[in-house]
Design a protein around this motif. Structure first.
Motif, PDB file in Angstrom:
ATOM      1  N   VAL A   1      31.355  26.764  46.893  1.00  0.00           N
ATOM      2  CA  VAL A   1      30.182  25.990  47.217  1.00  0.00           C
ATOM      3  C   VAL A   1      30.029  24.581  46.415  1.00  0.00           C
ATOM      4  O   VAL A   1      29.662  23.653  47.266  1.00  0.00           O
ATOM      5  CB  VAL A   1      29.039  26.895  46.873  1.00  0.00           C
ATOM      6  CG1 VAL A   1      27.538  26.295  46.943  1.00  0.00           C
ATOM      7  CG2 VAL A   1      29.000  28.286  47.769  1.00  0.00           C
ATOM      8  N   VAL A   2      30.289  24.688  45.324  1.00  0.00           N
ATOM      9  CA  VAL A   2      30.278  23.413  44.564  1.00  0.00           C
ATOM     10  C   VAL A   2      31.019  22.258  44.993  1.00  0.00           C
ATOM     11  O   VAL A   2      30.671  21.416  45.281  1.00  0.00           O
ATOM     12  CB  VAL A   2      30.372  23.661  43.160  1.00  0.00           C
ATOM     13  CG1 VAL A   2      30.365  22.350  42.190  1.00  0.00           C
ATOM     14  CG2 VAL A   2      29.318  24.623  42.380  1.00  0.00           C
TER      15      VAL A   2
ATOM     16  N   GLY B   1      31.269  25.704  60.916  1.00  0.00           N
ATOM     17  CA  GLY B   1      32.160  25.968  59.775  1.00  0.00           C
ATOM     18  C   GLY B   1      31.520  26.247  58.636  1.00  0.00           C
ATOM     19  O   GLY B   1      31.424  27.011  57.514  1.00  0.00           O
ATOM     20  N   TRP B   2      30.658  24.762  57.925  1.00  0.00           N
ATOM     21  CA  TRP B   2      30.076  24.872  56.648  1.00  0.00           C
ATOM     22  C   TRP B   2      28.991  25.840  56.431  1.00  0.00           C
ATOM     23  O   TRP B   2      28.748  26.338  55.428  1.00  0.00           O
ATOM     24  CB  TRP B   2      29.812  23.367  56.354  1.00  0.00           C
ATOM     25  CG  TRP B   2      31.276  22.521  56.009  1.00  0.00           C
ATOM     26  CD1 TRP B   2      31.618  21.705  56.746  1.00  0.00           C
ATOM     27  CD2 TRP B   2      32.020  22.675  54.906  1.00  0.00           C
ATOM     28  NE1 TRP B   2      32.757  20.988  56.075  1.00  0.00           N
ATOM     29  CE2 TRP B   2      32.911  21.836  54.896  1.00  0.00           C
ATOM     30  CE3 TRP B   2      32.007  23.646  53.720  1.00  0.00           C
ATOM     31  CZ2 TRP B   2      33.966  21.726  53.844  1.00  0.00           C
ATOM     32  CZ3 TRP B   2      32.988  23.506  52.921  1.00  0.00           C
ATOM     33  CH2 TRP B   2      34.049  22.672  52.895  1.00  0.00           C
TER      34      TRP B   2
ATOM     35  N   ALA C   1      32.162  17.438  48.271  1.00  0.00           N
ATOM     36  CA  ALA C   1      32.889  16.883  49.194  1.00  0.00           C
ATOM     37  C   ALA C   1      32.028  16.360  50.397  1.00  0.00           C
ATOM     38  O   ALA C   1      32.231  15.077  50.771  1.00  0.00           O
ATOM     39  CB  ALA C   1      33.946  17.793  49.725  1.00  0.00           C
ATOM     40  N   LEU C   2      31.178  17.087  50.692  1.00  0.00           N
ATOM     41  CA  LEU C   2      30.034  16.478  51.913  1.00  0.00           C
ATOM     42  C   LEU C   2      29.260  15.558  51.418  1.00  0.00           C
ATOM     43  O   LEU C   2      28.739  14.590  52.276  1.00  0.00           O
ATOM     44  CB  LEU C   2      29.589  17.763  52.506  1.00  0.00           C
ATOM     45  CG  LEU C   2      30.373  18.755  53.239  1.00  0.00           C
ATOM     46  CD1 LEU C   2      29.579  19.938  53.634  1.00  0.00           C
ATOM     47  CD2 LEU C   2      31.236  18.048  54.390  1.00  0.00           C
ATOM     48  N   THR C   3      28.872  15.580  50.350  1.00  0.00           N
ATOM     49  CA  THR C   3      27.629  14.425  49.865  1.00  0.00           C
ATOM     50  C   THR C   3      28.606  13.476  49.491  1.00  0.00           C
ATOM     51  O   THR C   3      27.794  12.117  49.510  1.00  0.00           O
ATOM     52  CB  THR C   3      27.042  15.033  48.801  1.00  0.00           C
ATOM     53  OG1 THR C   3      27.548  15.569  47.724  1.00  0.00           O
ATOM     54  CG2 THR C   3      25.834  16.094  49.016  1.00  0.00           C
TER      55      THR C   3
ATOM     56  N   MET D   1      38.710  17.251  48.144  1.00  0.00           N
ATOM     57  CA  MET D   1      37.729  18.534  47.721  1.00  0.00           C
ATOM     58  C   MET D   1      37.511  19.488  48.845  1.00  0.00           C
ATOM     59  O   MET D   1      37.219  20.563  48.399  1.00  0.00           O
ATOM     60  CB  MET D   1      36.246  17.825  47.236  1.00  0.00           C
ATOM     61  CG  MET D   1      36.571  17.487  45.640  1.00  0.00           C
ATOM     62  SD  MET D   1      34.972  17.216  44.980  1.00  0.00           S
ATOM     63  CE  MET D   1      34.591  15.497  45.299  1.00  0.00           C
ATOM     64  N   ILE D   2      37.449  18.900  50.129  1.00  0.00           N
ATOM     65  CA  ILE D   2      37.318  19.769  51.186  1.00  0.00           C
ATOM     66  C   ILE D   2      38.402  20.794  51.145  1.00  0.00           C
ATOM     67  O   ILE D   2      37.987  21.991  51.246  1.00  0.00           O
ATOM     68  CB  ILE D   2      37.323  19.109  52.426  1.00  0.00           C
ATOM     69  CG1 ILE D   2      35.982  18.199  52.467  1.00  0.00           C
ATOM     70  CG2 ILE D   2      37.456  19.931  53.745  1.00  0.00           C
ATOM     71  CD1 ILE D   2      35.976  17.428  54.000  1.00  0.00           C
ATOM     72  N   LEU D   3      39.611  20.572  50.983  1.00  0.00           N
ATOM     73  CA  LEU D   3      40.809  21.482  51.051  1.00  0.00           C
ATOM     74  C   LEU D   3      40.470  22.497  49.799  1.00  0.00           C
ATOM     75  O   LEU D   3      40.622  23.612  49.982  1.00  0.00           O
ATOM     76  CB  LEU D   3      42.088  20.909  50.898  1.00  0.00           C
ATOM     77  CG  LEU D   3      43.231  21.756  51.067  1.00  0.00           C
ATOM     78  CD1 LEU D   3      43.143  22.485  52.062  1.00  0.00           C
ATOM     79  CD2 LEU D   3      44.642  21.063  50.866  1.00  0.00           C
ATOM     80  N   ALA D   4      40.225  21.977  48.692  1.00  0.00           N
ATOM     81  CA  ALA D   4      40.278  22.948  47.447  1.00  0.00           C
ATOM     82  C   ALA D   4      38.919  23.784  47.522  1.00  0.00           C
ATOM     83  O   ALA D   4      39.085  25.104  47.468  1.00  0.00           O
ATOM     84  CB  ALA D   4      39.946  22.093  46.247  1.00  0.00           C
ATOM     85  N   SER D   5      37.747  23.331  48.323  1.00  0.00           N
ATOM     86  CA  SER D   5      36.669  24.158  48.539  1.00  0.00           C
ATOM     87  C   SER D   5      37.040  25.372  49.641  1.00  0.00           C
ATOM     88  O   SER D   5      37.076  26.468  49.583  1.00  0.00           O
ATOM     89  CB  SER D   5      35.717  23.494  49.331  1.00  0.00           C
ATOM     90  OG  SER D   5      34.494  24.152  49.835  1.00  0.00           O
ATOM     91  N   LEU D   6      37.881  25.067  50.473  1.00  0.00           N
ATOM     92  CA  LEU D   6      38.295  26.073  51.488  1.00  0.00           C
ATOM     93  C   LEU D   6      39.244  26.900  50.985  1.00  0.00           C
ATOM     94  O   LEU D   6      39.444  28.224  51.412  1.00  0.00           O
ATOM     95  CB  LEU D   6      38.719  25.377  52.765  1.00  0.00           C
ATOM     96  CG  LEU D   6      37.631  24.378  53.469  1.00  0.00           C
ATOM     97  CD1 LEU D   6      38.500  23.901  54.762  1.00  0.00           C
ATOM     98  CD2 LEU D   6      36.718  25.286  54.037  1.00  0.00           C
ATOM     99  N   ILE D   7      40.338  26.539  50.062  1.00  0.00           N
ATOM    100  CA  ILE D   7      40.878  27.370  49.474  1.00  0.00           C
ATOM    101  C   ILE D   7      40.503  28.369  48.636  1.00  0.00           C
ATOM    102  O   ILE D   7      40.534  29.484  48.708  1.00  0.00           O
ATOM    103  CB  ILE D   7      41.947  26.630  48.538  1.00  0.00           C
ATOM    104  CG1 ILE D   7      43.102  25.803  49.471  1.00  0.00           C
ATOM    105  CG2 ILE D   7      42.899  27.634  47.455  1.00  0.00           C
ATOM    106  CD1 ILE D   7      43.884  24.940  48.837  1.00  0.00           C
ATOM    107  N   PHE D   8      39.376  27.730  47.781  1.00  0.00           N
ATOM    108  CA  PHE D   8      38.708  28.975  46.893  1.00  0.00           C
ATOM    109  C   PHE D   8      37.709  29.726  47.897  1.00  0.00           C
ATOM    110  O   PHE D   8      37.447  31.022  47.605  1.00  0.00           O
ATOM    111  CB  PHE D   8      37.625  28.276  46.030  1.00  0.00           C
ATOM    112  CG  PHE D   8      38.273  27.767  44.844  1.00  0.00           C
ATOM    113  CD1 PHE D   8      39.114  28.506  43.927  1.00  0.00           C
ATOM    114  CD2 PHE D   8      38.415  26.253  44.435  1.00  0.00           C
ATOM    115  CE1 PHE D   8      39.581  27.833  42.947  1.00  0.00           C
ATOM    116  CE2 PHE D   8      39.127  25.756  43.452  1.00  0.00           C
ATOM    117  CZ  PHE D   8      39.659  26.697  42.629  1.00  0.00           C
ATOM    118  N   ALA D   9      37.172  29.420  49.131  1.00  0.00           N
ATOM    119  CA  ALA D   9      36.485  30.153  49.880  1.00  0.00           C
ATOM    120  C   ALA D   9      37.543  31.034  50.415  1.00  0.00           C
ATOM    121  O   ALA D   9      37.097  32.447  50.682  1.00  0.00           O
ATOM    122  CB  ALA D   9      35.984  29.397  51.222  1.00  0.00           C
ATOM    123  N   SER D  10      38.700  30.828  50.788  1.00  0.00           N
ATOM    124  CA  SER D  10      39.607  31.941  51.116  1.00  0.00           C
ATOM    125  C   SER D  10      39.818  32.899  50.236  1.00  0.00           C
ATOM    126  O   SER D  10      40.076  33.966  50.509  1.00  0.00           O
ATOM    127  CB  SER D  10      41.047  31.137  51.555  1.00  0.00           C
ATOM    128  OG  SER D  10      40.880  30.200  52.446  1.00  0.00           O
TER     129      SER D  10
END
Length: 130
Positions: A120-121, A80-81, A126-128, A1-10
């Protein structure tokens, strides 16, 4: 999920760089001002200073998200986050304000807000759930 989050942020950041380009560089070109429902070249010229300023807001949000992504990737997750959530959260809130401005803005608000929402979601999950 971290990778997906960062891809969407990109993707959100790249979209905001594109919006910056339209608002701050190509605002007075007919294709651009028509995209923003400006009805004449004269109106585009009149609103150019406002669009120029707004474009830089979008650029700075994009830069914040991109620096946050790099920081996460380089092993500084707290910094970063913080930047990813702050930048993408601001993008998302701006999209909500745009949506609240009227029905004619719903499409643009959806386009502007979907990728930061997913960033964000997915990042929070991912973090929780870690």
């Amino acid at each position: 999920m971290i990778l997906a989050s960062l891809i969407f942020a990109s993707i959100a950041a790249l979209l905001h760089v594109y919006i910056f380009t339209m608002e701050s560089i190509t605002w007075t070109k007919p294709k651009t001002w028509k995209t923003f429902s400006i009805t004449s070249q004269a109106d585009a010229e009149t609103t150019k200073p406002l669009a120029y300023n707004q474009g830089f807001y979008n650029l700075f949000l994009a830069i914040g998200a991109l620096i946050g992504i790099v920081a996460v990737a380089m092993g500084a997750p707290q910094v970063g986050w913080t930047l990813v959530f702050s930048s993408c959260g601001s993008m998302l809130l701006a999209a909500l304000v745009l949506a609240a401005s009227g029905k004619k803005y719903l499409r643009a608000a959806t386009l502007q807000g979907t990728t930061p929402l997913l960033a964000v979601v997915l990042g929070v999950l991912a973090l929780t759930l870690g």
